[in-house]
Design a protein around this motif. Structure first.
Motif, mmCIF file in Angstrom:
data_model
loop_
_atom_site.group_PDB
_atom_site.id
_atom_site.type_symbol
_atom_site.label_atom_id
_atom_site.label_comp_id
_atom_site.label_asym_id
_atom_site.label_seq_id
_atom_site.Cartn_x
_atom_site.Cartn_y
_atom_site.Cartn_z
ATOM 1 N N TRP A 185 0.822 -1.212 0.000
ATOM 2 C CA TRP A 185 0.000 0.000 0.000
ATOM 3 C C TRP A 185 0.859 1.267 0.000
ATOM 4 O O TRP A 185 0.418 2.325 0.428
ATOM 5 C CB TRP A 185 -0.968 -0.026 1.187
ATOM 6 N N ALA A 190 -4.414 3.476 3.753
ATOM 7 C CA ALA A 190 -5.335 3.243 2.641
ATOM 8 C C ALA A 190 -6.581 4.106 2.744
ATOM 9 O O ALA A 190 -7.274 4.314 1.744
ATOM 10 C CB ALA A 190 -5.728 1.763 2.597
ATOM 11 N N PRO A 274 -5.473 2.134 -4.389
ATOM 12 C CA PRO A 274 -4.108 1.618 -4.253
ATOM 13 C C PRO A 274 -3.308 1.842 -5.526
ATOM 14 O O PRO A 274 -3.873 2.120 -6.585
ATOM 15 C CB PRO A 274 -4.333 0.125 -4.017
#
Length: 301
Positions: A185, A190, A274
């Motif tokens: 990530w 995130a 992402p």
């Protein structure tokens, strides 16, 4: 079994083997929460006795706060473990009542840990702490465990003690999994994009399993999110979740007074973005989190 014959391995094994209705990873922390509440009473007062009049409120609060969302009424949710824990041989009631029946409990029933078990735990503070540590670590992630201990009246610092040995059927998470998730990530949250670092090391970014490892969650990249410490905590407490489109949702149970706290609402509806090649959370893990962890209902769109 006389009180003197209770040795530490016997105590820990019995408390770690509570029978629970678990299927397909469904959470059922009701019995562990009752035992933890009794351990808190024992540590504080020297007695594990809990009158139903207390359990109907306190145990129900614990189940609502730390258990999965349920349509079962508060009193009934508390009555299940209060009456059924007897079958595990660690809990007694001062009078016989039918399983799951609330009305007889309101006639002044008191429950407590089985006498020899209570004696062993009361006489050995270290054993009590190890039992509590084993229960809370087996049923809750680290982000939630301290909150549970505080809620039942136990010192959260007991988690800093020696780790309880896992039973042979409990898998260990891969030690490489956290770093792999954070790297996947791009070393940032995130949800909010926070990417703090000190020199070359990330600060405040953690690997969060979507489906908890203690309940069948695999150490695969599609079961992980890199989250900042705050959003990791809120994700594990069920204040944040994901919808079917992998957009962040905020629970209606969350509230805040300051602009800083209310900034969490800005996450609602934000899609995960992402970098290319990052495995997205698997649908089955997101569904598990929604059913077993997310609290209440999400804010309206």
């Amino acid at each position: 079994m006389p009180p003197s014959s209770r040795d530490a391995p016997n105590v820990l094994e019995q408390l770690s083997s509570l029978r629970q209705h678990q299927q397909d990873g469904r959470r059922s922390p009701h019995k562990p929460l009752l035992v933890l509440l009794a351990l808190g009473r024992l540590a504080t007062t020297g007695s594990s006795a809990i009158p139903w009049s207390d359990a109907e409120e306190k145990l129900a609060d614990l189940i609502a706060e730390f258990g999965p969302t349920s349509r079962t009424g508060r009193a009934q949710s508390a009555a299940y473990p209060f009456t059924r824990l007897r079958a595990d041989g660690v809990w007694t009631l001062d009078r016989d009542v039918p399983m799951d029946a609330v009305s007889p409990l309101r006639e002044g029933v008191t429950g407590r840990l089985e006498a020899s078990l209570e004696t062993a735990l009361r006489d050995r503070t270290q054993l009590l702490e190890e039992a509590a540590r084993g229960l809370v670590e087996s049923h809750f992630p680290g982000t939630v465990a301290r909150d549970v201990l505080v809620a039942v009246g136990l010192d959260p610092d007991l988690l800093e003690g020696r780790s309880v040995s896992r039973s042979s059927d409990q898998r260990r998470r891969s030690g490489a999994w956290p770093a792999a998730v954070i790297a996947a990530w791009d070393r940032q949250c995130a949800f909010c994009g926070f990417d703090g670092a000190a020199g070359g090391a990330v600060v405040g970014i953690e690997a969060a399993p979507v489906r908890w490892f203690t309940l069948g969650g695999p150490d695969d990249l599609d079961n992980g999110l890199a989250l900042c410490s705050l959003h990791h905590k809120l994700f594990d407490r069920g204040m944040l979740g994901l919808d079917d489109d992998l957009a962040v949702v905020v629970s209606q149970r969350f509230s805040a007074r300051t602009p800083q706290g209310r900034a969490l609402y800005d996450l609602h509806g934000r899609r995960l973005r992402p970098r290319p090649g990052t495995p997205l959370p698997a649908e089955r893990h997101v569904a598990w989190h929604r059913e077993q962890v997310f609290q209440g209902t999400a804010l309206a769109g």
